[in-house]
Scaffold this motif. Sequence first.
Motif, PDB file in Angstrom:
ATOM      1  N   ILE A 186      22.423 -45.718  68.978  1.00 51.46           N
ATOM      2  CA  ILE A 186      21.468 -47.142  68.946  1.00 51.46           C
ATOM      3  C   ILE A 186      22.721 -47.841  68.163  1.00 51.46           C
ATOM      4  O   ILE A 186      22.597 -49.278  68.419  1.00 51.46           O
ATOM      5  CB  ILE A 186      20.115 -46.676  68.016  1.00 51.46           C
ATOM      6  N   LEU A 187      23.010 -47.912  67.073  1.00 52.47           N
ATOM      7  CA  LEU A 187      23.967 -48.557  66.141  1.00 52.47           C
ATOM      8  C   LEU A 187      25.175 -48.931  66.781  1.00 52.47           C
ATOM      9  O   LEU A 187      25.471 -50.255  66.957  1.00 52.47           O
ATOM     10  CB  LEU A 187      24.381 -47.932  65.015  1.00 52.47           C
ATOM     11  N   ARG A 193      20.005 -34.451  65.960  1.00 54.44           N
ATOM     12  CA  ARG A 193      19.468 -35.125  67.314  1.00 54.44           C
ATOM     13  C   ARG A 193      19.330 -36.419  66.650  1.00 54.44           C
ATOM     14  O   ARG A 193      19.633 -37.557  67.332  1.00 54.44           O
ATOM     15  CB  ARG A 193      18.376 -34.467  67.961  1.00 54.44           C
ATOM     16  N   THR A 194      18.396 -36.773  65.621  1.00 52.54           N
ATOM     17  CA  THR A 194      18.299 -38.002  65.082  1.00 52.54           C
ATOM     18  C   THR A 194      19.339 -38.804  64.559  1.00 52.54           C
ATOM     19  O   THR A 194      19.491 -39.966  64.993  1.00 52.54           O
ATOM     20  CB  THR A 194      17.254 -37.909  63.833  1.00 52.54           C
ATOM     21  N   THR A 221      13.429 -41.863  66.580  1.00 50.26           N
ATOM     22  CA  THR A 221      14.454 -42.359  65.693  1.00 50.26           C
ATOM     23  C   THR A 221      14.338 -43.951  65.585  1.00 50.26           C
ATOM     24  O   THR A 221      14.824 -44.387  64.536  1.00 50.26           O
ATOM     25  CB  THR A 221      15.873 -42.075  66.449  1.00 50.26           C
ATOM     26  N   SER A 222      13.966 -44.568  66.625  1.00 46.50           N
ATOM     27  CA  SER A 222      13.765 -46.057  66.447  1.00 46.50           C
ATOM     28  C   SER A 222      12.921 -46.537  65.584  1.00 46.50           C
ATOM     29  O   SER A 222      13.142 -47.275  64.721  1.00 46.50           O
ATOM     30  CB  SER A 222      13.421 -46.854  67.836  1.00 46.50           C
ATOM     31  N   GLN A 239      21.154 -39.803  67.891  1.00 43.44           N
ATOM     32  CA  GLN A 239      20.466 -41.216  68.495  1.00 43.44           C
ATOM     33  C   GLN A 239      20.690 -42.186  67.720  1.00 43.44           C
ATOM     34  O   GLN A 239      20.810 -43.495  68.180  1.00 43.44           O
ATOM     35  CB  GLN A 239      18.863 -40.701  68.357  1.00 43.44           C
ATOM     36  N   ALA A 240      20.624 -42.155  66.429  1.00 40.71           N
ATOM     37  CA  ALA A 240      20.809 -43.262  65.507  1.00 40.71           C
ATOM     38  C   ALA A 240      22.266 -43.799  65.771  1.00 40.71           C
ATOM     39  O   ALA A 240      22.525 -45.179  65.580  1.00 40.71           O
ATOM     40  CB  ALA A 240      20.752 -42.928  63.939  1.00 40.71           C
ATOM     41  N   PHE A 243      14.193 -42.821  72.668  1.00 43.41           N
ATOM     42  CA  PHE A 243      14.576 -42.476  71.129  1.00 43.41           C
ATOM     43  C   PHE A 243      13.469 -42.891  70.165  1.00 43.41           C
ATOM     44  O   PHE A 243      13.825 -43.675  69.238  1.00 43.41           O
ATOM     45  CB  PHE A 243      15.956 -43.008  70.878  1.00 43.41           C
ATOM     46  N   VAL A 265      25.930 -55.095  72.206  1.00 46.83           N
ATOM     47  CA  VAL A 265      25.065 -56.234  72.517  1.00 46.83           C
ATOM     48  C   VAL A 265      25.391 -57.297  71.679  1.00 46.83           C
ATOM     49  O   VAL A 265      25.414 -58.533  72.082  1.00 46.83           O
ATOM     50  CB  VAL A 265      23.580 -55.693  72.300  1.00 46.83           C
ATOM     51  N   SER A 277      23.770 -51.486  69.739  1.00 50.03           N
ATOM     52  CA  SER A 277      23.571 -52.757  69.328  1.00 50.03           C
ATOM     53  C   SER A 277      24.897 -53.592  68.800  1.00 50.03           C
ATOM     54  O   SER A 277      24.683 -54.896  68.954  1.00 50.03           O
ATOM     55  CB  SER A 277      22.859 -52.736  67.850  1.00 50.03           C
ATOM     56  N   LEU A 278      25.907 -52.904  68.513  1.00 46.55           N
ATOM     57  CA  LEU A 278      27.204 -53.665  68.155  1.00 46.55           C
ATOM     58  C   LEU A 278      27.790 -54.000  69.595  1.00 46.55           C
ATOM     59  O   LEU A 278      28.346 -55.356  69.479  1.00 46.55           O
ATOM     60  CB  LEU A 278      28.130 -52.370  67.657  1.00 46.55           C
ATOM     61  N   ASP A 282      13.177 -35.866  73.038  1.00 44.10           N
ATOM     62  CA  ASP A 282      12.626 -36.321  71.759  1.00 44.10           C
ATOM     63  C   ASP A 282      11.934 -35.122  71.342  1.00 44.10           C
ATOM     64  O   ASP A 282      11.463 -34.996  70.303  1.00 44.10           O
ATOM     65  CB  ASP A 282      11.491 -37.441  72.034  1.00 44.10           C
ATOM     66  N   GLY A 283      11.830 -34.099  72.256  1.00 40.75           N
ATOM     67  CA  GLY A 283      11.198 -32.842  71.860  1.00 40.75           C
ATOM     68  C   GLY A 283       9.618 -32.937  71.705  1.00 40.75           C
ATOM     69  O   GLY A 283       8.990 -31.932  71.050  1.00 40.75           O
ATOM     70  N   LEU A 296      11.988 -44.666  63.101  1.00 42.79           N
ATOM     71  CA  LEU A 296      12.524 -44.413  61.718  1.00 42.79           C
ATOM     72  C   LEU A 296      13.541 -45.398  61.028  1.00 42.79           C
ATOM     73  O   LEU A 296      13.580 -45.726  59.989  1.00 42.79           O
ATOM     74  CB  LEU A 296      13.262 -42.965  61.774  1.00 42.79           C
ATOM     75  N   MET A 297      14.275 -46.036  61.977  1.00 44.25           N
ATOM     76  CA  MET A 297      15.382 -47.023  62.012  1.00 44.25           C
ATOM     77  C   MET A 297      14.507 -48.199  61.404  1.00 44.25           C
ATOM     78  O   MET A 297      14.961 -48.994  60.418  1.00 44.25           O
ATOM     79  CB  MET A 297      16.307 -47.197  62.773  1.00 44.25           C
ATOM     80  N   LEU A 324      13.837 -50.558  72.761  1.00 43.95           N
ATOM     81  CA  LEU A 324      13.529 -48.912  72.671  1.00 43.95           C
ATOM     82  C   LEU A 324      12.170 -48.603  72.314  1.00 43.95           C
ATOM     83  O   LEU A 324      11.762 -47.625  73.005  1.00 43.95           O
ATOM     84  CB  LEU A 324      14.791 -48.293  71.481  1.00 43.95           C
ATOM     85  N   LEU A 352      20.419 -55.512  66.780  1.00 42.50           N
ATOM     86  CA  LEU A 352      20.180 -54.330  65.994  1.00 42.50           C
ATOM     87  C   LEU A 352      18.375 -54.395  66.301  1.00 42.50           C
ATOM     88  O   LEU A 352      17.860 -53.566  66.879  1.00 42.50           O
ATOM     89  CB  LEU A 352      20.530 -54.199  65.041  1.00 42.50           C
ATOM     90  N   VAL A 395      17.527 -54.462  69.938  1.00 39.22           N
ATOM     91  CA  VAL A 395      17.650 -53.301  70.671  1.00 39.22           C
ATOM     92  C   VAL A 395      16.657 -52.109  70.523  1.00 39.22           C
ATOM     93  O   VAL A 395      15.955 -51.479  71.347  1.00 39.22           O
ATOM     94  CB  VAL A 395      18.976 -52.728  70.349  1.00 39.22           C
ATOM     95  N   LEU A 396      16.458 -52.268  68.923  1.00 41.93           N
ATOM     96  CA  LEU A 396      15.220 -51.420  68.260  1.00 41.93           C
ATOM     97  C   LEU A 396      13.938 -51.625  68.881  1.00 41.93           C
ATOM     98  O   LEU A 396      13.278 -50.744  69.462  1.00 41.93           O
ATOM     99  CB  LEU A 396      15.226 -51.481  66.850  1.00 41.93           C
TER     100      LEU A 396
END
Lengths: 239, 168
Positions: free
Chosen positions: A14-15, A6-7, B84-85, A10-11, B81, A21, A18-19, B3-4, B87-88, B75, B68, B71-72
């Motif tokens: 997001i990537l 799932r992570t 995950t956000s 989701q990542a 998310f 955007v 973002s591309l 997200d659980g 974490l990134m 979010l 990027l 967006v993060l």
Amino acid sequence: MNPFVRTLVQAALILTASLVVAAVGNQVVERKLQLNRDYFPARHKGQPAETTPAGGEPKASNPDGTAANPAAGSPTENDPAGQPDAGTDPDAVAGTPENPAAGEKPSRAVPGPGGVLMINGIQVVELEDLTSYVELGEELCVLLDARKKDLYVQGHLPGAYYLDYYQHPDLFDTARDAVDTADFVVVYCNGGDCEDSLSLAHDLIYEYNVPEYKVWVYEGGYDEWTEHGHDVVKGEERR
Amino acid sequence: MTDGSKPEGSGGPWTLIARAAVGGMFIYLAFKKIGGLPDFHKVMKTYDILPLDPPWILNGTAMYLPFLELVLGVLIIVGLFTRTSFLMVLGMLIFFTIAVYLRGTEIQQAAGLAFSEVKFDCGCGTGEVFLWKKLIENGLLIVASIIGVFSSQRVLSIDGLRSRDNEA
């Protein structure tokens, strides 16, 4: 769904978002970047071979760190000071004097053929010579400011054309006639570590076909000009 | 996809503070960079991490990273998310902080300065900053991001709403 998967999903979302955007955003911003443009072209021009010792490190201009003799006379069409890059080390950079004079920033310029100071194959003009050339008038010497608009408006050398290095494809037409008719085309930016003037000078020669002997870089830049108390013009007008 | 986590989860107010701080900072700095992409591009070059040939590598990174971050940041603020956000963001912060530290010490050695005197444009969007201040600032953001990663609290977040919907 497995939390790890799932992570990852989701990542990836997001990537990708973002591309999208970024693709839209880069079309809308005022000062854009172009994906495939080489913004640092001058690095491909090494120093003139005869000024590079066998060890590969260019010599300092003078032992005490001051620049070598100013440009010897005016360049002419039959005596270009520019150097071909064939045979030169593309990774060679201008030497930095080991003992710069107190209060002076070390110069990257090294003597080229005919005693003309050069950085990566581009002729360098010093402050004393520049003030003389500027007094000759715009028919003989045109100034190009390679900095961004905010800095140009805050202050620029009298008569300088605004030619932001990152936007010059859109701006060059405003200065084209002056560049074509002038004997000297002097490019400057902030000075110091700023390379925009060097890169713009390179593009003038290789993109706009301005003769190499006409193009000079004022290494000291706007900072040195103002430190020495010379007049500047504020606002969007050239004078 | 959720997200659980349950909305009320663990983390207390610290999660909300972390979301506001990290999300807000990332959005703010993203806009600063987007407003001056060429300046960000030039600073990136000084780090000597990415090759200059072919140009699209450095150029593409400079054109992509600020968006990027934007967006993060969004979010995290809206709580979608979230884990995950965070974490990134945590990964980016650790990488950037190490790069800034190495660049700063390089400048320190070249100029013979004391650590507390090192000041340079790190490319974060704030212009020239003292190295020690930037390291402290990033350290706090890293701590906040760790809170965000391990927190299961989803108050005032889209993830929380989706969890409730799934339970209903």
